[in-house]
Design a protein around this motif. Structure first.
Motif, PDB file in Angstrom:
ATOM      1  N   ASP A   1      37.540  53.655  33.186  1.00 46.71           N
ATOM      2  CA  ASP A   1      37.950  54.311  34.434  1.00 46.71           C
ATOM      3  C   ASP A   1      38.430  53.332  35.498  1.00 46.71           C
ATOM      4  OD1 ASP A   1      37.254  56.697  33.263  1.00 46.71           O
ATOM      5  OD2 ASP A   1      35.396  56.960  34.424  1.00 46.71           O
ATOM      6  N   ASN A   2      38.011  52.070  35.397  1.00 47.54           N
ATOM      7  CA  ASN A   2      38.308  51.102  36.458  1.00 47.54           C
ATOM      8  C   ASN A   2      39.151  49.928  35.992  1.00 47.54           C
ATOM      9  OD1 ASN A   2      36.625  52.044  38.948  1.00 47.54           O
ATOM     10  ND2 ASN A   2      35.355  52.386  37.148  1.00 47.54           N
ATOM     11  N   ASP A   3      39.736  50.044  34.818  1.00 44.34           N
ATOM     12  CA  ASP A   3      40.637  49.021  34.301  1.00 44.34           C
ATOM     13  C   ASP A   3      39.988  47.633  34.308  1.00 44.34           C
ATOM     14  OD1 ASP A   3      43.033  48.348  33.103  1.00 44.34           O
ATOM     15  OD2 ASP A   3      44.034  47.907  35.002  1.00 44.34           O
ATOM     16  N   ILE A   4      38.758  47.565  33.830  1.00 41.36           N
ATOM     17  CA  ILE A   4      38.000  46.309  33.781  1.00 41.36           C
ATOM     18  C   ILE A   4      38.559  45.428  32.671  1.00 41.36           C
ATOM     19  CG2 ILE A   4      35.713  45.322  33.318  1.00 41.36           C
ATOM     20  CD1 ILE A   4      35.901  46.769  36.050  1.00 41.36           C
ATOM     21  N   ASP A   5      38.660  44.123  32.957  1.00 43.01           N
ATOM     22  CA  ASP A   5      39.200  43.160  31.995  1.00 43.01           C
ATOM     23  C   ASP A   5      38.120  42.416  31.204  1.00 43.01           C
ATOM     24  OD1 ASP A   5      41.947  43.443  32.978  1.00 43.01           O
ATOM     25  OD2 ASP A   5      41.200  42.391  34.742  1.00 43.01           O
ATOM     26  N   LEU A   6      36.923  42.307  31.793  1.00 45.69           N
ATOM     27  CA  LEU A   6      35.845  41.521  31.190  1.00 45.69           C
ATOM     28  C   LEU A   6      34.514  42.096  31.635  1.00 45.69           C
ATOM     29  CD1 LEU A   6      34.827  38.863  29.704  1.00 45.69           C
ATOM     30  CD2 LEU A   6      34.907  37.784  31.978  1.00 45.69           C
ATOM     31  N   VAL A   7      33.572  42.167  30.706  1.00 47.65           N
ATOM     32  CA  VAL A   7      32.196  42.551  31.019  1.00 47.65           C
ATOM     33  C   VAL A   7      31.334  41.320  30.820  1.00 47.65           C
ATOM     34  CG1 VAL A   7      30.239  44.047  30.424  1.00 47.65           C
ATOM     35  CG2 VAL A   7      32.585  44.920  30.233  1.00 47.65           C
ATOM     36  N   VAL A   8      30.492  41.023  31.801  1.00 47.61           N
ATOM     37  CA  VAL A   8      29.555  39.901  31.684  1.00 47.61           C
ATOM     38  C   VAL A   8      28.157  40.475  31.820  1.00 47.61           C
ATOM     39  CG1 VAL A   8      28.805  37.692  32.623  1.00 47.61           C
ATOM     40  CG2 VAL A   8      31.224  38.319  32.737  1.00 47.61           C
ATOM     41  N   MET A   9      27.343  40.301  30.783  1.00 45.34           N
ATOM     42  CA  MET A   9      25.993  40.858  30.831  1.00 45.34           C
ATOM     43  C   MET A   9      25.006  39.961  30.122  1.00 45.34           C
ATOM     44  SD  MET A   9      26.741  44.170  28.379  1.00 45.34           S
ATOM     45  CE  MET A   9      25.206  44.970  28.775  1.00 45.34           C
TER      46      MET A   9
ATOM     47  N   MET B   1      44.214  35.792  34.320  1.00 40.42           N
ATOM     48  CA  MET B   1      43.645  36.225  33.060  1.00 40.42           C
ATOM     49  C   MET B   1      42.751  37.448  33.252  1.00 40.42           C
ATOM     50  SD  MET B   1      41.413  34.011  30.434  1.00 40.42           S
ATOM     51  CE  MET B   1      41.961  34.154  28.781  1.00 40.42           C
ATOM     52  N   TYR B   2      41.808  37.372  34.183  1.00 43.06           N
ATOM     53  CA  TYR B   2      40.947  38.509  34.483  1.00 43.06           C
ATOM     54  C   TYR B   2      41.141  38.890  35.944  1.00 43.06           C
ATOM     55  CZ  TYR B   2      38.594  36.890  30.239  1.00 43.06           C
ATOM     56  OH  TYR B   2      38.312  36.491  28.963  1.00 43.06           O
ATOM     57  N   ASP B   3      41.322  40.186  36.191  1.00 44.38           N
ATOM     58  CA  ASP B   3      41.479  40.694  37.552  1.00 44.38           C
ATOM     59  C   ASP B   3      40.242  41.438  38.029  1.00 44.38           C
ATOM     60  OD1 ASP B   3      44.161  39.799  37.865  1.00 44.38           O
ATOM     61  OD2 ASP B   3      44.834  41.512  36.658  1.00 44.38           O
ATOM     62  N   ARG B   4      39.549  42.123  37.101  1.00 48.63           N
ATOM     63  CA  ARG B   4      38.364  42.900  37.432  1.00 48.63           C
ATOM     64  C   ARG B   4      37.284  42.614  36.408  1.00 48.63           C
ATOM     65  NH1 ARG B   4      42.698  45.023  38.657  1.00 48.63           N
ATOM     66  NH2 ARG B   4      43.149  45.766  36.577  1.00 48.63           N
ATOM     67  N   ILE B   5      36.162  42.108  36.905  1.00 50.10           N
ATOM     68  CA  ILE B   5      35.040  41.736  36.038  1.00 50.10           C
ATOM     69  C   ILE B   5      33.861  42.642  36.354  1.00 50.10           C
ATOM     70  CG2 ILE B   5      33.397  39.909  35.452  1.00 50.10           C
ATOM     71  CD1 ILE B   5      35.620  37.882  36.276  1.00 50.10           C
ATOM     72  N   LEU B   6      33.312  43.251  35.316  1.00 56.64           N
ATOM     73  CA  LEU B   6      32.146  44.121  35.477  1.00 56.64           C
ATOM     74  C   LEU B   6      30.889  43.363  35.110  1.00 56.64           C
ATOM     75  CD1 LEU B   6      30.763  46.877  35.910  1.00 56.64           C
ATOM     76  CD2 LEU B   6      31.257  47.374  33.499  1.00 56.64           C
ATOM     77  N   VAL B   7      29.896  43.444  35.981  1.00 59.71           N
ATOM     78  CA  VAL B   7      28.586  42.882  35.671  1.00 59.71           C
ATOM     79  C   VAL B   7      27.549  44.002  35.846  1.00 59.71           C
ATOM     80  CG1 VAL B   7      28.255  41.884  37.983  1.00 59.71           C
ATOM     81  CG2 VAL B   7      26.941  41.001  36.078  1.00 59.71           C
ATOM     82  N   PRO B   8      27.108  44.578  34.713  1.00 54.10           N
ATOM     83  CA  PRO B   8      26.050  45.578  34.789  1.00 54.10           C
ATOM     84  C   PRO B   8      24.752  44.876  35.209  1.00 54.10           C
ATOM     85  CG  PRO B   8      27.177  45.660  32.674  1.00 54.10           C
ATOM     86  CD  PRO B   8      27.589  44.403  33.348  1.00 54.10           C
ATOM     87  N   THR B   9      24.008  45.502  36.112  1.00 52.68           N
ATOM     88  CA  THR B   9      22.793  44.858  36.590  1.00 52.68           C
ATOM     89  C   THR B   9      21.659  45.851  36.720  1.00 52.68           C
ATOM     90  OG1 THR B   9      21.822  43.512  38.352  1.00 52.68           O
ATOM     91  CG2 THR B   9      23.500  45.112  39.016  1.00 52.68           C
ATOM     92  N   ASP B  10      20.462  45.367  36.425  1.00 50.11           N
ATOM     93  CA  ASP B  10      19.264  46.169  36.657  1.00 50.11           C
ATOM     94  C   ASP B  10      18.320  45.439  37.609  1.00 50.11           C
ATOM     95  OD1 ASP B  10      18.331  44.113  35.075  1.00 50.11           O
ATOM     96  OD2 ASP B  10      17.633  45.389  33.441  1.00 50.11           O
ATOM     97  N   GLY B  11      18.809  44.348  38.178  1.00 50.10           N
ATOM     98  CA  GLY B  11      18.005  43.587  39.122  1.00 50.10           C
ATOM     99  C   GLY B  11      17.050  42.597  38.471  1.00 50.10           C
ATOM    100  N   SER B  12      17.120  42.437  37.174  1.00 50.68           N
ATOM    101  CA  SER B  12      16.208  41.544  36.454  1.00 50.68           C
ATOM    102  C   SER B  12      16.703  40.098  36.491  1.00 50.68           C
ATOM    103  CB  SER B  12      16.089  41.995  35.001  1.00 50.68           C
ATOM    104  OG  SER B  12      17.329  41.808  34.330  1.00 50.68           O
ATOM    105  N   GLU B  13      15.834  39.180  36.066  1.00 47.87           N
ATOM    106  CA  GLU B  13      16.234  37.773  35.961  1.00 47.87           C
ATOM    107  C   GLU B  13      17.334  37.607  34.921  1.00 47.87           C
ATOM    108  OE1 GLU B  13      13.090  34.868  35.576  1.00 47.87           O
ATOM    109  OE2 GLU B  13      11.775  36.081  36.841  1.00 47.87           O
ATOM    110  N   THR B  14      17.282  38.402  33.868  1.00 42.04           N
ATOM    111  CA  THR B  14      18.324  38.364  32.846  1.00 42.04           C
ATOM    112  C   THR B  14      19.676  38.698  33.469  1.00 42.04           C
ATOM    113  OG1 THR B  14      16.762  38.980  31.118  1.00 42.04           O
ATOM    114  CG2 THR B  14      19.091  39.380  30.664  1.00 42.04           C
ATOM    115  N   ALA B  15      19.705  39.739  34.287  1.00 39.68           N
ATOM    116  CA  ALA B  15      20.952  40.131  34.948  1.00 39.68           C
ATOM    117  C   ALA B  15      21.414  39.051  35.918  1.00 39.68           C
ATOM    118  CB  ALA B  15      20.764  41.459  35.684  1.00 39.68           C
ATOM    119  N   GLU B  16      20.484  38.420  36.618  1.00 39.24           N
ATOM    120  CA  GLU B  16      20.855  37.376  37.578  1.00 39.24           C
ATOM    121  C   GLU B  16      21.583  36.217  36.910  1.00 39.24           C
ATOM    122  OE1 GLU B  16      17.735  36.082  40.209  1.00 39.24           O
ATOM    123  OE2 GLU B  16      17.251  38.151  40.756  1.00 39.24           O
ATOM    124  N   LYS B  17      21.171  35.861  35.715  1.00 40.91           N
ATOM    125  CA  LYS B  17      21.869  34.786  34.994  1.00 40.91           C
ATOM    126  C   LYS B  17      23.294  35.206  34.647  1.00 40.91           C
ATOM    127  CE  LYS B  17      17.711  32.641  33.319  1.00 40.91           C
ATOM    128  NZ  LYS B  17      17.530  31.274  33.030  1.00 40.91           N
TER     129      LYS B  17
END
Length: 152
Positions: A108-116, A1-17
């Motif tokens: 640019d990277n053919d991402i299938d899902l963003v998790v943020m 279903m998903y091959d490439r998952i993007l997780v934008p991060t800023d190093g915060s606790e919110t991003a860690e979850k």
């Protein structure tokens, strides 16, 4: 279903979850995880001089130790956690408006899902501060999984 998952991060606790959810999904789907740290040039323009801001926008943030360290720490955290679970991780740093850079990376990277993550702001704080998550939802055509950092 998903091959490439993007997780934008800023190093915060919110991003860690959000990272936890991204890794769980990647493990289930056999996907690779892309960790993206965006140097927010809009917010930095208030505290930096024009010369430093120009260097960041040209991708020359390496010369700025604090920015480089934050970026490497944030994406490195994702890569380390992914490695522990046998998940392939790709680290990337860019500079610009976070939602625009996320949308560009998705294309640019053919991402299938963003998790943020989301802080769950409402009312005047949301109106004044805006929401990178909300803008990302409007800027990309792939599914975006929003993790509420207030809940467990």
């Amino acid at each position: 279903m998903y091959d490439r998952i993007l997780v934008p991060t800023d190093g915060s606790e919110t991003a860690e979850k959000a990272i936890d959810h991204a890794l769980d999904t990647a493990e289930t789907c056999g996907a690779e995880v892309h960790a993206l740290y965006v140097v927010d040039t809009d917010s930095m323009s208030l505290s930096l001089g024009a010369e430093q801001l120009d260097r960041i926008e040209q991708g020359q943030y390496d010369q700025m130790d604090d920015v480089r360290e934050r970026a490497e720490s944030a994406t490195g955290y994702v890569a380390d956690r992914a490695s522990e679970r046998g998940i392939v991780a790709v680290e990337h740093v860019s500079a610009g408006k976070p939602h625009a850079m996320i949308a560009e990376y998705v294309e640019d990277n053919d991402i299938d899902l963003v998790v943020m993550g989301s802080q769950g702001r409402s009312g005047i704080r949301r109106a004044l501060l805006g929401s990178v998550t909300e803008r990302t939802l409007r800027s990309t055509r792939v599914p975006v999984l929003v993790v509420d950092a207030r809940g467990e």
